[in-house]
Design a protein around this motif. Structure first.
Motif, PDB file in Angstrom:
ATOM      1  N   PHE A   1       0.831  -1.196   0.000  1.00  0.00           N
ATOM      2  CA  PHE A   1       0.000   0.000   0.000  1.00  0.00           C
ATOM      3  C   PHE A   1       0.871   1.254   0.000  1.00  0.00           C
ATOM      4  O   PHE A   1       2.032   1.221   0.419  1.00  0.00           O
ATOM      5  N   LYS A   2       0.306   2.359  -0.447  1.00  0.00           N
ATOM      6  CA  LYS A   2       1.067   3.612  -0.528  1.00  0.00           C
ATOM      7  C   LYS A   2       0.174   4.801  -0.168  1.00  0.00           C
ATOM      8  O   LYS A   2      -1.052   4.716  -0.242  1.00  0.00           O
ATOM      9  N   SER A   3       0.824   5.885   0.203  1.00  0.00           N
ATOM     10  CA  SER A   3       0.153   7.171   0.392  1.00  0.00           C
ATOM     11  C   SER A   3       0.688   8.151  -0.638  1.00  0.00           C
ATOM     12  O   SER A   3       1.803   7.979  -1.145  1.00  0.00           O
ATOM     13  N   VAL A   4      -0.110   9.167  -0.931  1.00  0.00           N
ATOM     14  CA  VAL A   4       0.336  10.220  -1.843  1.00  0.00           C
ATOM     15  C   VAL A   4       0.210  11.574  -1.160  1.00  0.00           C
ATOM     16  O   VAL A   4      -0.673  11.788  -0.319  1.00  0.00           O
ATOM     17  N   PHE A   5       1.121  12.458  -1.502  1.00  0.00           N
ATOM     18  CA  PHE A   5       1.026  13.863  -1.105  1.00  0.00           C
ATOM     19  C   PHE A   5       0.584  14.635  -2.347  1.00  0.00           C
ATOM     20  O   PHE A   5       1.163  14.468  -3.426  1.00  0.00           O
ATOM     21  N   ILE A   6      -0.420  15.492  -2.178  1.00  0.00           N
ATOM     22  CA  ILE A   6      -0.946  16.247  -3.310  1.00  0.00           C
ATOM     23  C   ILE A   6      -0.882  17.746  -3.020  1.00  0.00           C
ATOM     24  O   ILE A   6      -0.835  18.173  -1.863  1.00  0.00           O
ATOM     25  N   THR A   7      -0.878  18.525  -4.082  1.00  0.00           N
ATOM     26  CA  THR A   7      -0.809  19.979  -3.964  1.00  0.00           C
ATOM     27  C   THR A   7      -1.451  20.600  -5.204  1.00  0.00           C
ATOM     28  O   THR A   7      -1.525  19.951  -6.257  1.00  0.00           O
ATOM     29  N   PRO A   8      -1.931  21.833  -5.116  1.00  0.00           N
ATOM     30  CA  PRO A   8      -2.459  22.480  -6.319  1.00  0.00           C
ATOM     31  C   PRO A   8      -1.375  22.664  -7.381  1.00  0.00           C
ATOM     32  O   PRO A   8      -0.200  22.904  -7.053  1.00  0.00           O
ATOM     33  N   VAL A   9      -1.763  22.541  -8.631  1.00  0.00           N
ATOM     34  CA  VAL A   9      -0.854  22.822  -9.741  1.00  0.00           C
ATOM     35  C   VAL A   9      -0.397  24.282  -9.635  1.00  0.00           C
ATOM     36  O   VAL A   9      -1.198  25.187  -9.371  1.00  0.00           O
ATOM     37  N   GLY A  10       0.920  24.492  -9.797  1.00  0.00           N
ATOM     38  CA  GLY A  10       1.454  25.849  -9.709  1.00  0.00           C
ATOM     39  C   GLY A  10       1.840  26.292  -8.314  1.00  0.00           C
ATOM     40  O   GLY A  10       2.235  27.444  -8.116  1.00  0.00           O
ATOM     41  N   SER A  11       1.756  25.366  -7.337  1.00  0.00           N
ATOM     42  CA  SER A  11       2.086  25.740  -5.954  1.00  0.00           C
ATOM     43  C   SER A  11       3.579  25.919  -5.736  1.00  0.00           C
ATOM     44  O   SER A  11       4.002  26.549  -4.757  1.00  0.00           O
ATOM     45  N   GLY A  12       4.390  25.341  -6.609  1.00  0.00           N
ATOM     46  CA  GLY A  12       5.835  25.394  -6.429  1.00  0.00           C
ATOM     47  C   GLY A  12       6.367  24.320  -5.505  1.00  0.00           C
ATOM     48  O   GLY A  12       7.578  24.233  -5.265  1.00  0.00           O
ATOM     49  N   ILE A  13       5.497  23.475  -4.998  1.00  0.00           N
ATOM     50  CA  ILE A  13       5.911  22.378  -4.115  1.00  0.00           C
ATOM     51  C   ILE A  13       6.279  21.170  -4.964  1.00  0.00           C
ATOM     52  O   ILE A  13       5.446  20.652  -5.719  1.00  0.00           O
ATOM     53  N   GLU A  14       7.519  20.733  -4.862  1.00  0.00           N
ATOM     54  CA  GLU A  14       8.003  19.627  -5.681  1.00  0.00           C
ATOM     55  C   GLU A  14       8.491  18.432  -4.852  1.00  0.00           C
ATOM     56  O   GLU A  14       8.588  17.329  -5.359  1.00  0.00           O
ATOM     57  N   LYS A  15       8.817  18.672  -3.589  1.00  0.00           N
ATOM     58  CA  LYS A  15       9.345  17.604  -2.727  1.00  0.00           C
ATOM     59  C   LYS A  15       8.901  17.869  -1.293  1.00  0.00           C
ATOM     60  O   LYS A  15       8.430  18.969  -0.962  1.00  0.00           O
ATOM     61  N   LEU A  16       9.079  16.859  -0.436  1.00  0.00           N
ATOM     62  CA  LEU A  16       8.611  16.977   0.940  1.00  0.00           C
ATOM     63  C   LEU A  16       9.247  18.161   1.656  1.00  0.00           C
ATOM     64  O   LEU A  16       8.580  18.855   2.444  1.00  0.00           O
ATOM     65  N   GLU A  17      10.514  18.403   1.387  1.00  0.00           N
ATOM     66  CA  GLU A  17      11.206  19.517   2.056  1.00  0.00           C
ATOM     67  C   GLU A  17      10.573  20.871   1.738  1.00  0.00           C
ATOM     68  O   GLU A  17      10.679  21.823   2.523  1.00  0.00           O
ATOM     69  N   ASP A  18       9.894  20.970   0.589  1.00  0.00           N
ATOM     70  CA  ASP A  18       9.255  22.229   0.196  1.00  0.00           C
ATOM     71  C   ASP A  18       8.032  22.553   1.046  1.00  0.00           C
ATOM     72  O   ASP A  18       7.484  23.661   0.950  1.00  0.00           O
ATOM     73  N   LEU A  19       7.594  21.592   1.869  1.00  0.00           N
ATOM     74  CA  LEU A  19       6.395  21.805   2.690  1.00  0.00           C
ATOM     75  C   LEU A  19       6.672  22.652   3.927  1.00  0.00           C
ATOM     76  O   LEU A  19       5.739  23.124   4.581  1.00  0.00           O
ATOM     77  N   LYS A  20       7.935  22.856   4.261  1.00  0.00           N
ATOM     78  CA  LYS A  20       8.256  23.621   5.467  1.00  0.00           C
ATOM     79  C   LYS A  20       7.587  25.000   5.434  1.00  0.00           C
ATOM     80  O   LYS A  20       7.676  25.719   4.440  1.00  0.00           O
ATOM     81  N   GLY A  21       6.878  25.292   6.525  1.00  0.00           N
ATOM     82  CA  GLY A  21       6.180  26.572   6.638  1.00  0.00           C
ATOM     83  C   GLY A  21       4.809  26.589   5.996  1.00  0.00           C
ATOM     84  O   GLY A  21       4.102  27.598   6.066  1.00  0.00           O
ATOM     85  N   LYS A  22       4.417  25.468   5.375  1.00  0.00           N
ATOM     86  CA  LYS A  22       3.142  25.418   4.646  1.00  0.00           C
ATOM     87  C   LYS A  22       2.029  24.754   5.488  1.00  0.00           C
ATOM     88  O   LYS A  22       2.295  24.050   6.458  1.00  0.00           O
ATOM     89  N   SER A  23       0.795  24.972   5.064  1.00  0.00           N
ATOM     90  CA  SER A  23      -0.361  24.317   5.679  1.00  0.00           C
ATOM     91  C   SER A  23      -0.567  22.961   5.012  1.00  0.00           C
ATOM     92  O   SER A  23      -0.621  22.867   3.783  1.00  0.00           O
ATOM     93  N   VAL A  24      -0.674  21.907   5.816  1.00  0.00           N
ATOM     94  CA  VAL A  24      -0.786  20.541   5.301  1.00  0.00           C
ATOM     95  C   VAL A  24      -1.920  19.816   6.027  1.00  0.00           C
ATOM     96  O   VAL A  24      -1.999  19.850   7.257  1.00  0.00           O
ATOM     97  N   ALA A  25      -2.788  19.167   5.260  1.00  0.00           N
ATOM     98  CA  ALA A  25      -3.903  18.411   5.827  1.00  0.00           C
ATOM     99  C   ALA A  25      -3.602  16.920   5.837  1.00  0.00           C
ATOM    100  O   ALA A  25      -3.106  16.369   4.850  1.00  0.00           O
ATOM    101  N   PHE A  26      -3.896  16.287   6.966  1.00  0.00           N
ATOM    102  CA  PHE A  26      -3.900  14.831   7.082  1.00  0.00           C
ATOM    103  C   PHE A  26      -5.347  14.392   7.278  1.00  0.00           C
ATOM    104  O   PHE A  26      -6.244  15.226   7.404  1.00  0.00           O
ATOM    105  N   GLY A  27      -5.571  13.076   7.319  1.00  0.00           N
ATOM    106  CA  GLY A  27      -6.922  12.562   7.556  1.00  0.00           C
ATOM    107  C   GLY A  27      -7.234  12.565   9.042  1.00  0.00           C
ATOM    108  O   GLY A  27      -7.347  13.606   9.678  1.00  0.00           O
TER     109      GLY A  27
END
Length: 288
Positions: free
Chosen positions: A116-142
């Protein structure tokens, strides 16, 4: 000797049932099933209905789906014998095993749950390309207790040197589909959910991949299973196991059930498959 008619109503139900054929006596019993609420209540009911009817035929007893309000309630329902079987994620199974003092065991899993796997998603054009880019950002989990919607995504964030508690603005949507919709609606910069729900929402056009994209997919891990208590009657357990593993995608009725469960087949599983989930939960500080 004839029993007066009025006396029949005074006899205990169990005594009356002893004179019935086994299938009718069993039909008076109810097998209660629940599931972690990782999707909307209506979707869970829709997915379970054909499976419930199949289990009724195989077990010779009524099967009832009991919805719960949150992940913790599904654990308590099984541990406290309010239900007989629960669809757990790997982490909720671990929680139930610990909470019950090893009194529950996984019965079957889908073939897909071995990888099984999980995915991280983001809006197109957000500039987020890797997990490290999430620093300082708002992130939703289930849910906080979700394996694929929180625990494993958190584990891989920590591997990438991103501490969700320190580096992110975290929110919990409660369910995988709600996470995807939060990202699509621009309420958060990114979200993590299980790959199965993501693929289903894409197929059903509930999310637009021209507007929302996957930027990271986790390595595989064991996840979901149907869990029962260890004190279940062995004969009933054997029937239940057969009801799942005998589902054959070559038969149209069975294929409908399997498709709704997003499964190619069900196979037996065991507690040791989820040892790595427990290790990840302890490393992430989610189990003390």
């Amino acid at each position: 000797m004839k029993i007066p008619r009025r006396s029949l109503f005074a006899l205990p139900l169990t005594l009356l049932l002893t004179g019935l054929p086994p299938t009718l006596a069993q039909a008076a019993e109810v097998f209660r099933v629940s599931a972690i609420p990782d999707e909307s209540p209506t979707e869970l009911q829709r997915k379970f209905k054909p499976l419930g009817e199949h289990l009724e035929r195989k077990l010779g007893m009524k099967v009832e789906f009991i919805p719960v309000t949150d992940y913790a309630a599904s654990v308590e329902a099984l541990v406290n014998k309010k239900v007989d079987m629960v669809w757990f994620g790997g982490f909720t199974f671990v929680q139930a095993r610990i909470r019950s003092n090893d009194g529950v065991e996984p019965l079957v899993q889908r073939v897909e749950d071995e990888q099984f796997k999980s995915v991280f998603i983001t809006p197109v054009g957000s500039g987020i390309e890797k997990l490290e880019d999430l620093k300082g950002k708002s992130v939703a989990f289930g849910s906080p207790s979700s394996t694929s919607g929180h625990l494993m995504p958190r584990s891989y964030l920590l591997e990438a040197k991103v501490d969700p508690d320190r580096d992110l603005r975290v929110s919990f949507s409660g369910a995988h589909d709600a996470t995807a919709l939060a990202v699509a609606g621009g309420r958060v910069a990114a979200g993590a959910l299980n790959i199965s729900v993501w693929e289903k929402m894409v197929a059903e056009k509930r999310v637009d991949t021209s507007k929302v994209r996957v930027f990271y997919t986790t390595p595989p891990y064991y996840d979901y299973n149907w869990t029962v208590r260890k004190d279940m009657d062995p004969a009933l357990r054997a029937k239940l196991l057969d009801a799942f593993v005998s589902l054959d995608p070559a038969r149209p009725g069975d294929k409908q059930i399997l498709d709704l469960q997003r499964a190619t087949r069900f196979i037996p599983t065991k507690a040791s498959n989820y040892a790595s989930i427990e290790t990840a939960a302890r490393s992430a500080g989610l189990l003390k």
